[in-house]
Scaffold this active site. Structure first.
Site, PDB file in Angstrom:
ATOM      1  N   ASP A 236       0.815  -1.208   0.000  1.00  0.00           N
ATOM      2  CA  ASP A 236       0.000   0.000   0.000  1.00  0.00           C
ATOM      3  C   ASP A 236       0.859   1.273   0.000  1.00  0.00           C
ATOM      4  OD1 ASP A 236      -2.865   1.037   0.738  1.00  0.00           O
ATOM      5  OD2 ASP A 236      -1.548   2.058   2.152  1.00  0.00           O
ATOM      6  N   GLU A 306       1.826  -0.255  -4.794  1.00  0.00           N
ATOM      7  CA  GLU A 306       0.902   0.820  -5.164  1.00  0.00           C
ATOM      8  C   GLU A 306       1.590   2.170  -5.027  1.00  0.00           C
ATOM      9  OE1 GLU A 306      -3.332   2.867  -3.881  1.00  0.00           O
ATOM     10  OE2 GLU A 306      -1.732   2.541  -2.450  1.00  0.00           O
TER      11      GLU A 306
END
Ligand code: GLC
Length: 575
Positions: A236, A306
């Protein structure tokens, strides 16, 4: 076949990866009474569905203990399961059951921040021994009114609430300013009497990656899950771990205006508070070493990172350890839906792909409006086939295969602190003859997010029975991509058509000579006769249409011209 063999039988190179948002995927039938949110066992119960869809791997969004301020991306314990979702035993059982079906499991890993309820933060704010600088603390300064002022102008990504408040007329003092100011990334903490930094919500303090103990603790958390059998991580907001710890101000983004930009966060450049290459690359390299450790040598582990960054910055990250990690390719998701933009984006992406790197394609996720809401039903089907036949990992966000659309969520039921992303996170409809379309039989008011009534008729049970449903299209397309050598191993071949509404690409497997062409009609009009001028083959047969799903038996001459229905994608295999 044991787990090890199963992994070898399919590589990440051409894996279909299915993202599960655990809170709204499925509640297990064994839970009494039902609670209204998904569970780890609920996922295990649906593995046969994923198997029949043809997925090779699951990416599990956060399932960790969390106060749920940001849909679980605020983690209170990196090494456990949220009690509402199940137990570590349930998790182990899921890994085992998935592997038995040759489905790998990738878990969401959130390195940049924890919840403010994590014991590390509690210890750090109390300056307990050894935890003093696990987070990013600063005394700031005191202005002439005696108010504490943060150390710099860094802003929070979650600045949308300011804009919404202004639109509702709730921030009167803001009306005097031309633009809505972003929310500061610094929050004064009364306990420690210092500011701490938060790139996202106030309840998500940023971990201090410049502290080697923090890095060790995070790598330890990675090993914890790898040792439980997971096959990799979706990492993330990776770009946020790279910061300039001298804390200089960000420069102003002079292109900003409120008409074009939705988020006041974009008023600033992002060169110091995140995306800072020197530290970012070093920390990513360290994370990659965990996967490359010799204890995991026999495992085919992978990370997908990401980061919303420019193309060349993404390529720099991809070069760190392409054999184990690559960044998400959001190019297709962000490009506008027209033949020219998608062609430029795709040709460029595959041309720039590094040796050893694994490509990937994304049509949606839990942060973006649903595909069918963006492109309409037929546009969504076209985008699905377009992506599925491309080389690399192909991501499917749960419900995308059913053509689900965004729901309208009453304001009192919103979960997202930005009030933005709940519409794409509603429960999956399994069987519309059951309460809440088979997601859970809890009272509808107790569902974590309400079921989308507009989607009930798209339930899995119904779509299974229709050969031309969205689900049947995904199944047929995935099956073909697993069967055809060109779709499995073939290289990407940029192609040209004589119609600017229609884009084409090819796949070519040099070993078997197997070839295919994918033609995409981006317009809502029928295109009578589209010629692929530079096709390597002339005669083929259509193996899939995004509209009719079926294979047509007639021969197609791709140089003479192919007819396409509105929004149609046609996959043609060389005869
Ligand atoms: C990522 C996640 C998003 C989350 C944010 C903060 O962008 O996809 O859902 O809110 O990071 O963790």
């Amino acid at each position: 076949m044991d787990v090890h063999e199963a992994r070898q039988s399919s590589t990440w190179q051409n894996a279909v990866v299915y993202q599960i948002y655990p809170w709204t995927f499925a509640e297990d039938s064994g839970r009494e009474p039902q609670l209204g949110h998904g569970s780890i066992r609920g996922i295990e119960e649906r593995l046969s569905y994923l198997e029949s869809l043809g997925v090779n791997a699951i990416w599990l969004s956060p399932f960790y203990p969390s106060p749920m301020v940001d849909g679980g991306y605020d983690i209170a314990d990196f090494k456990n399961v949220h009690p509402a979702l199940g137990t570590l035993e349930d998790f182990d059982s899921l890994v085992k059951a998935a592997h038995a079906k040759h489905i790998r499991l990738m878990v969401d890993f959130i390195p940049n921040h924890s919840s403010d309820k994590h014991e590390w933060f509690e210890k750090s704010r109390r300056q307990e021994d050894g935890y003093d600088d696990w987070y990013i603390w600063h005394p700031g300064s005191v202005d002439e009114h005696g108010e504490h002022q943060p150390p710099n102008n860094w802003a929070s990504v979650f600045s949308i609430p300011n804009r919404k408040a202004r639109e509702r007329g709730e921030m009167h003092w803001l009306h005097e300013q031309e633009w809505t100011p972003p929310i500061s990334a610094w929050k004064w903490d009364d306990v420690r009497q210092e500011f701490y930094m938060h790139s996202f919500a106030v309840e998500q303090p940023d971990l201090n990656w410049s502290n080697p103990y923090v890095r060790e603790a995070m790598k330890d958390a990675m090993r914890f899950w790898l040792d439980r059998g997971v096959d990799g991580f979706r990492v993330d907001a990776i770009n946020h771990i790279g910061k300039n710890m001298e804390l200089p101000d960000e420069e102003v983004n002079t292109a900003y205006n409120e008409e074009w930009y939705e988020n006041p966060y974009d008023q600033l450049q992002k060169f110091q508070s995140c995306n800072y290459p020197r530290t970012l690359h070093e920390y990513i390299w360290e994370m990659c070493q965990v996967l490359k450790d010799e204890v995991y040598e026999h495992r085919d582990l992978r990370m997908i990172l990401e980061a919303y960054m420019g193309e060349s910055d993404l390529r720099d990250i991809d070069a760190i350890a392409p054999e184990v990690a690559s960044t998400f390719n959001f190019g297709g998701l962000l490009a506008s839906w027209d033949a020219g933009s998608r062609k430029i984006q795709m040709d460029y992406y595959y041309e720039r792909l590094l040796r050893d790197a694994v490509a990937n394609q994304v049509n949606g996720n839990h942060d973006k409006p649903r595909l069918a809401s963006r492109l309409g039903d037929n546009g969504a089907r076209a985008a699905a086939v377009l992506n599925l036949f491309l080389p690399g990992m192909r991501f499917i966000y749960n419900g995308e295969e059913l053509g689900l659309v965004d729901a309208e969520i009453p304001s009192w039921r919103l979960q997202d602190p930005n009030g933005l992303r709940d519409p794409e996170r509603t429960p999956i409809p399994w069987d519309d003859t059951l309460p809440n379309a088979g997601f859970s039989n809890a009272d509808p008011k107790d569902l974590w997010l309400p079921a989308n009534q507009a989607d009930a008729h798209k339930a899995v049970m119904r779509q299974k029975q229709h050969d031309t449903s969205s689900l049947s299209l995904y199944r047929a397309a995935i099956r073909l991509t697993h069967e055809l050598p060109s779709a499995q191993n073939g290289k990407y071949v940029p192609l040209h058509t004589d119609n600017d509404q229609v884009m084409a690409y090819g796949r070519e497997d040099e070993e078997t000579g197997d070839q295919l062409i994918v033609l995409v009609n981006f317009s809502r009009d029928k295109q009578g006769s589209v010629r692929v001028s530079d096709s390597h083959f002339v005669i083929g047969e259509q193996v899939l249409s995004s509209i009719s799903v079926e294979q047509s038996s007639h021969r197609v001459d791709v140089r003479a011209g192919v007819a396409l229905e509105p929004d149609e994608v046609s996959v043609i295999k060389k005869l």
